[in-house]
Motif scaffolding. Structure first.
Motif: not given
Length: 95
Positions: A32-34, A57-58, A85-86, A91-92
């Motif tokens: 979820a975005t939230e 991206e590391k 956090v994971y 997601s990014v």
């Protein structure tokens, strides 16, 4: 001899019981975005206290599992914060 063996067993049980109780992240849970936004906030606020924020991206997904498993206890993250956090990082992450 029995007392020595019993003492060793009890000592081992005690040492194991004092170990970390954190549940390891094994994959994504929150989408979820939230929740991802909360993960980003925790990442920025907690990780930035001790060092420069790493690029998401590391690491690939498995690399983040290893890194966060080592760093989350140092940052005193709860299991939920650790997972958020994971999930934010993967997601990014474009890997």
């Amino acid at each position: 001899m029995k007392k020595l063996i019993l003492s060793m067993i009890l000592g081992s049980v005690f040492l194991v019981s004092c170990g970390p109780k954190s549940t390891a992240v094994s994959g994504p849970k929150y989408t979820a975005t939230e929740q991802l936004a909360q993960g980003k906030t925790v990442f920025e606020n907690s990780c930035n206290r001790c060092h420069k924020l790493p690029n998401p991206e590391k690491h690939d997904d498995m690399g983040w599992i290893k890194t966060l498993s080592r760093m989350a206890p140092k940052a005193k993250l709860t299991d939920i914060q650790h997972q958020m956090v994971y999930d934010y990082l993967i997601s990014v992450n474009k890997k």
